[in-house]
Design an enzyme around this catalytic site. Structure first.
Site, PDB file in Angstrom:
ATOM      1  CG  ASP A   1      -3.332   1.824  -1.836  1.00 26.77           C
ATOM      2  OD1 ASP A   1      -4.520   1.572  -2.071  1.00 26.77           O
ATOM      3  OD2 ASP A   1      -2.719   1.319  -0.893  1.00 26.77           O
TER       4      ASP A   1
ATOM      5  CG  HIS B   1      -1.658  -1.083   1.632  1.00 27.07           C
ATOM      6  ND1 HIS B   1      -3.025  -1.100   1.453  1.00 27.07           N
ATOM      7  CD2 HIS B   1      -1.345  -2.282   2.179  1.00 27.07           C
ATOM      8  CE1 HIS B   1      -3.509  -2.260   1.875  1.00 27.07           C
ATOM      9  NE2 HIS B   1      -2.519  -2.995   2.316  1.00 27.07           N
ATOM     10  CE1 TYR B   2      -2.159   6.296  -1.966  1.00 23.88           C
ATOM     11  CE2 TYR B   2      -0.921   6.004  -3.984  1.00 23.88           C
ATOM     12  CZ  TYR B   2      -2.053   6.452  -3.337  1.00 23.88           C
ATOM     13  OH  TYR B   2      -3.056   7.027  -4.041  1.00 23.88           O
ATOM     14  CB  THR B   3       0.714   6.177   4.146  1.00 24.88           C
ATOM     15  OG1 THR B   3       1.640   7.059   3.491  1.00 24.88           O
ATOM     16  CG2 THR B   3       1.479   5.099   4.894  1.00 24.88           C
TER      17      THR B   3
ATOM     18  CD  GLU C   1      -0.954   1.407   4.468  1.00 25.69           C
ATOM     19  OE1 GLU C   1      -0.501   2.251   3.657  1.00 25.69           O
ATOM     20  OE2 GLU C   1      -2.145   1.039   4.493  1.00 25.69           O
TER      21      GLU C   1
ATOM     22  CG  HIS D   1      -5.252  -1.675  -0.979  1.00 21.04           C
ATOM     23  ND1 HIS D   1      -5.535  -0.643  -0.123  1.00 21.04           N
ATOM     24  CD2 HIS D   1      -6.209  -2.617  -0.740  1.00 21.04           C
ATOM     25  CE1 HIS D   1      -6.613  -0.956   0.585  1.00 21.04           C
ATOM     26  NE2 HIS D   1      -7.035  -2.142   0.236  1.00 21.04           N
TER      27      HIS D   1
HETATM   28 ZN   LIG Z   1      -4.095   0.576   0.641  1.00 21.67          ZN
END
Ligand SMILES: [Zn+2]
Length: 247
Positions: free
Chosen positions: A144, A24-26, A89, A134
């Site tokens: 993301d 994921h990215y935050t 993340e 994600h």
């Molecule tokens: Zn995510």
């Protein structure tokens, strides 16, 4: 590998063995903001790890526990993705916090090197895991880690597969709304790869979003949900990669 422990209360028990690694990215202004949120019991979200822009690694949830990062999602027919995955993340503002010129913020090499090192460390404990974004498991809701995430670099480091689809052929096969027997075959192929595709024979919204997710990961130069020859070549390469050689 130095890992800072920052325990989150947001976890419960796994009900499935670990088979996926979800990146994921935050999508927040700072890493600290994301860390605070993931450690807040009210927020009810978490991940096993968070990696800062400078490569610093934080662990929030033990790997044998179920962190809450996937939300409504699906891969290979399984919808309890929190139970069969480890979530990382990666601190990056993403689409909600772009750079001043409006483009997506880049991922620094030091951060990506930490992602690679941590992923390999995780796999040394759990065996090889399927590496997904994600957006792959929730194409209707999530974009993301985004089209700037260096998937090709990860694959070069041995994490995930990068299809060598040579043809940049952009001739169009199926557009949104196209009804065709070929669309049903494509949808079967997407489901075989793992995407939550339904075989309807129509390029419906769900199928368009899955094609966008696939392009975001494997053909980030053009994300339009339109199935052209190049997109189809990528689908074919992914299916070919996951199918054992004929004997
Ligand atoms: Zn995510």
């Amino acid at each position: 590998m130095k890992i800072t422990q920052t325990p989150s209360p947001n976890f419960d028990e796994r009900t499935l063995p670990i088979s996926l690694l979800i990146l994921h990215y935050t999508g927040m202004e700072t890493g600290q903001a994301a860390l605070t949120r993931m450690c807040d019991a009210e927020a009810k979200v978490s991940a096993h790890y968070m990696i800062e822009e400078d490569g610093q690694i934080f662990q929030l949830v033990e790997e044998d526990k179920r962190a809450w990062h996937a939300g409504v999602s699906e891969w290979q027919g399984e919808t309890n993705i929190n139970s069969n995955s480890i979530g990382i993340e990666i601190v990056n503002g993403g689409h909600d916090w772009p750079q001043e010129d409006g483009t997506l913020p880049p991922f620094a090499d030091v951060q990506i090197n930490a992602v690679i090192a941590l992923s390999k460390d995780i796999m040394s404990r759990h065996g090889e895991l399927t590496v997904l974004g994600h957006s792959d498991i929730a194409p209707m809701r999530k974009i993301d880690p985004g089209e700037h995430f260096p998937w090709a670099g990860l694959a070069a480091a041995g994490l995930g597969f990068w299809p060598d689809a040579a043809a940049e052929d952009r001739r169009i096969l199926f557009e949104p709304g196209t009804r065709d027997r070929g669309v049903a075959i494509l949808q079967s192929g997407l489901a075989h790869i793992g995407y939550g595709a339904r075989v309807s024979g129509i390029m419906d919204e769900g199928s368009v979003k899955i094609i966008e997710a696939l392009q975001r990961r494997y053909r980030p130069s053009q994300i339009d949900g339109i199935v052209d020859i190049h997109t189809m070549e990528i689908v074919k390469a992914l299916i070919s990669h996951m199918t054992p050689p004929a004997v």
